[in-house]
Design an enzyme around this catalytic site. Structure first.
Site, short mmCIF file in Angstrom:
data_model
loop_
_atom_site.label_atom_id
_atom_site.label_comp_id
_atom_site.label_asym_id
_atom_site.label_seq_id
_atom_site.Cartn_x
_atom_site.Cartn_y
_atom_site.Cartn_z
N ASP A 144 13.29 -8.48 30.38
CA ASP A 144 13.28 -7.33 30.23
C ASP A 144 13.61 -6.46 31.43
O ASP A 144 14.49 -5.73 31.59
CB ASP A 144 11.75 -6.56 29.89
CG ASP A 144 11.44 -7.17 28.61
OD1 ASP A 144 12.17 -7.73 28.00
OD2 ASP A 144 10.14 -7.19 28.25
N HIS A 200 6.46 -7.74 -0.26
CA HIS A 200 6.68 -7.86 1.18
C HIS A 200 7.98 -8.06 1.39
O HIS A 200 8.19 -9.39 1.60
CB HIS A 200 5.87 -8.29 2.26
CG HIS A 200 4.45 -7.60 2.21
ND1 HIS A 200 4.16 -6.68 2.93
CD2 HIS A 200 3.30 -7.58 1.50
CE1 HIS A 200 2.98 -6.02 2.76
NE2 HIS A 200 2.53 -6.80 1.72
N LYS A 232 12.68 -6.99 21.35
CA LYS A 232 12.92 -7.96 22.25
C LYS A 232 14.38 -8.88 21.88
O LYS A 232 15.26 -8.89 22.66
CB LYS A 232 11.88 -8.92 22.25
CG LYS A 232 11.99 -10.08 23.34
CD LYS A 232 11.35 -9.58 24.63
CE LYS A 232 10.91 -10.54 25.58
NZ LYS A 232 10.18 -10.03 26.65
N TYR A 274 0.76 -1.41 -0.14
CA TYR A 274 -0.16 0.02 0.18
C TYR A 274 0.89 1.09 -0.08
O TYR A 274 0.74 2.25 -0.42
CB TYR A 274 -1.08 0.11 1.29
CG TYR A 274 -1.62 1.46 1.28
CD1 TYR A 274 -2.77 1.38 0.62
CD2 TYR A 274 -1.50 2.55 1.88
CE1 TYR A 274 -3.75 2.61 0.53
CE2 TYR A 274 -2.21 3.57 1.97
CZ TYR A 274 -3.22 3.61 1.41
OH TYR A 274 -3.93 4.95 1.23
N GLU A 305 9.96 -7.42 3.74
CA GLU A 305 10.21 -8.10 5.45
C GLU A 305 9.79 -9.15 5.64
O GLU A 305 10.11 -9.69 7.08
CB GLU A 305 9.35 -6.89 6.07
CG GLU A 305 7.70 -6.98 6.34
CD GLU A 305 7.10 -6.37 5.07
OE1 GLU A 305 7.82 -6.09 4.03
OE2 GLU A 305 5.96 -6.10 4.99
#
Ligand code: XMP
Length: 529
Positions: A243, A185, A385, A91, A187
């Site tokens: 984390d 795409h 992460k 898009y 990715e």
């Protein structure tokens, strides 16, 4: 966006403008994998904010909209006139074409899934990605498509650089202005050379250098924590999760003993977890820490409560009460450090704009209350992460701790279905440890994204030895997922399930039946509550 000290300290940075694609975060991660900082913002942020961010390049994500409608999502046209490279994906390419005077139509030939494209003309993005075959003909490139609309006329100054059977303009370029568009795409891993294409855009077109690497990230973060905090004191709630542990390691590196960690054992931790946090995080890092065993207080508050959301709220509230009591005992604390990471930031921004529905209240996202009157220090809020994990290993945290599966804030409290009783938690803890131990032994643990046991408060009839048994049930759950938003149940070999099941009924008195959950998310969530 511009508040991020990390972004400010980096001269080269890529801005990903989000049109609502499910892959937007992945685009930012892929860019960072090329060694360059990237940040995601909504496509409609004001141009002044973009100019202030000073991006070295911009990526326009895909999205569910169609430019064939009268009112459709766009970036301000100035974004395309800044003179910096822009890559539109799906898009993102269509809206760029539309805004620059080309044409897009709703095609009756849709392309979803694996497709092949042929490259045409020279381009920095695609040339020589595939070698010519023996006859000298260019081979095709496997890519992943997901679109209904297609470009049918290019704006001035553009040329096609790849075609597919259904898309004459599967990839396009305006070399003079460094504007590129990909209908596919790059990715996703289904586009095998996708990462190389992204790398070419970032390194060759935007001319960025790979400076975003673990060592320099750590150095930048440590410097920025020192600068911010000075000689102030900081307190941090250590859960033993990745984390908060990495956050502790970083802050400790920056300010040493001016950091105090508070570790609350809520009685809902996994087997030997409190001991592990003590020896592998607190001792290993040499952080100053207060450890509070508050199990009884949590169990008392949870007695008789079986509603999952109420349980979550109680666990969250008691944690905050204890944290507050302990923090008040430390003199002159002015900062609260939290291990908020970038996906939490993006997702809570999505929640604010109404793009995400709250399915469960995750009490540790959003953090501790303002009544603490502490300034917030969130050194990981720019990081994904996988980046947090690399930093953790570099700072000396054990690999198995850094790469362990996620564990929910309310812990086993949401894995004992219904009322949480100490004896149920004990049965669950032992069963869970057996399951995880076998997954590790059989080389399956890291193939699962999350695996755990759930205690079911139903009793079922069984035969143990020669006697009739009427005992509780343990359910096993293991899922594979990239983003935890959707997940597939994991195909664990039957013989391993058999082994785990036998061990649990033999080694955990009180359990006579074991089940395996074969539900995907959606509709089932990963946790049972
Ligand atoms: P669900 O069950 O919503 O889980 O599919 C998605 C991911 O979130 C974790 N989870 C939580 N994490 N507090 C947390 O910190 C919570 O209350 C909570 N509930 C679910 C879950 O373990 C999975 O990784």
């Amino acid at each position: 966006m511009v508040d991020s000290s990390l972004a400010q300290s980096l001269k080269e940075r890529i801005l990903v403008l989000d049109f609502g694609s499910q892959y937007t975060q992945l685009i930012a991660r892929r860019i960072r994998e090329t060694g360059v900082f990237s940040e995601v913002r909504s496509h409609d942020i004001p141009f002044v904010e973009i100019a202030r961010f000073k991006p070295t390049g911009i990526v326009l994500s895909g999205g569910p909209a169609t430019v064939t409608e009268k009112f459709t999502a766009k970036v301000e046209v100035d974004v395309l006139e800044m003179g910096i490279p822009v890559l539109g994906i799906c898009y993102g390419m269509q809206t760029m074409v539309d805004q620059l005077g080309g044409r897009v139509e709703n095609s009756n030939v849709h392309e979803y899934g694996a497709t092949q494209i042929s490259t045409v003309n020279e381009s920095l993005l695609l040339s020589d990605l595939v070698q010519a075959d023996v006859k000298g003909e260019s081979l095709k490139l496997d890519v992943w498509m997901s679109h209904g609309d297609r470009v049918i006329q290019l704006p001035d100054g553009f040329e096609t650089i790849a075609q597919s059977a259904a898309s004459p303009y599967a990839a396009i370029a305006n070399h003079e202005r460094n504007l590129f568009g990909l209908q596919f795409h790059p990715e996703v891993t289904h586009t095998p050379q996708g990462q190389q294409i992204i790398q070419r855009f970032i390194h060759d077109v935007c001319q960025c250098s790979p400076l975003w690497v673990t060592d320099s990230i750590i150095q930048d973060l440590v410097n920025s924590i020192r600068e911010k905090v000075g000689s102030d004191k900081v307190v941090l709630g250590l859960s033993g999760g990745v984390d908060s542990s990495v956050c502790a390691a970083l802050v400790q590196q920056a300010i040493g003993d001016n950091l105090t960690c508070i570790f609350v054992d809520n009685g809902l931790l996994r087997l030997n977890e409190a001991e592990t946090v003590y020896s592998e995080v607190i001792q290993q890092l040499g952080v100053k820490a207060v450890c509070v065993d508050a199990s009884d207080r949590f169990y008392r508050a949870l007695a008789g409560v079986d509603d999952p959301e109420t349980k979550r709220k109680i666990i969250g509230r008691i944690f905050i009460e204890i944290f507050q009591e302990e923090a008040e005992k430390i003199e002159a604390v002015s900062w609260l450090a939290q291990g908020t990471i970038y996906p939490d930031v993006i997702e809570s921004a999505g929640a604010h704009t109404g793009q995400a529905t709250v399915i469960k209240s995750h009490h540790n996202v959003g953090g501790l209350p303002e009544t603490l009157h502490l300034k917030l220090l969130e050194p990981l809020r720019d990081l994904f992460k996988d980046e947090v994990r690399k930093i953790g290993v570099q700072l000396g945290l054990p690999h198995h701790l850094v790469y362990r599966h996620p564990f929910p804030g309310p812990g086993l409290g949401v894995r004992v279905v219904g009322e949480v009783r100490k004896e149920f938690v004990e049965l669950l803890r032992r069963s869970d440890a057996i399951f995880i131990e076998e997954l590790i032994k059989n080389d399956l643990y890291y193939k699962a994204s999350q695996a755990f046991a759930v205690f079911l408060p139903v009793k079922s009839v069984g035969v143990v030895g020669d006697n009739r048994a009427y005992e509780h049930v343990i359910n096993l759950r293991a899922v594979q997922t990239l983003d935890f938003m959707t997940a597939n149940w994991m195909r664990i070999p039957f013989e391993i399930l058999q082994l785990v099941s036998s061990r649990i009924v033999n080694e955990v008195p009180g359990i006579s039946r074991v089940t395996y959950d074969i539900s995907n998310k959606p509709p089932a969530t990963i946790e049972w509550e």
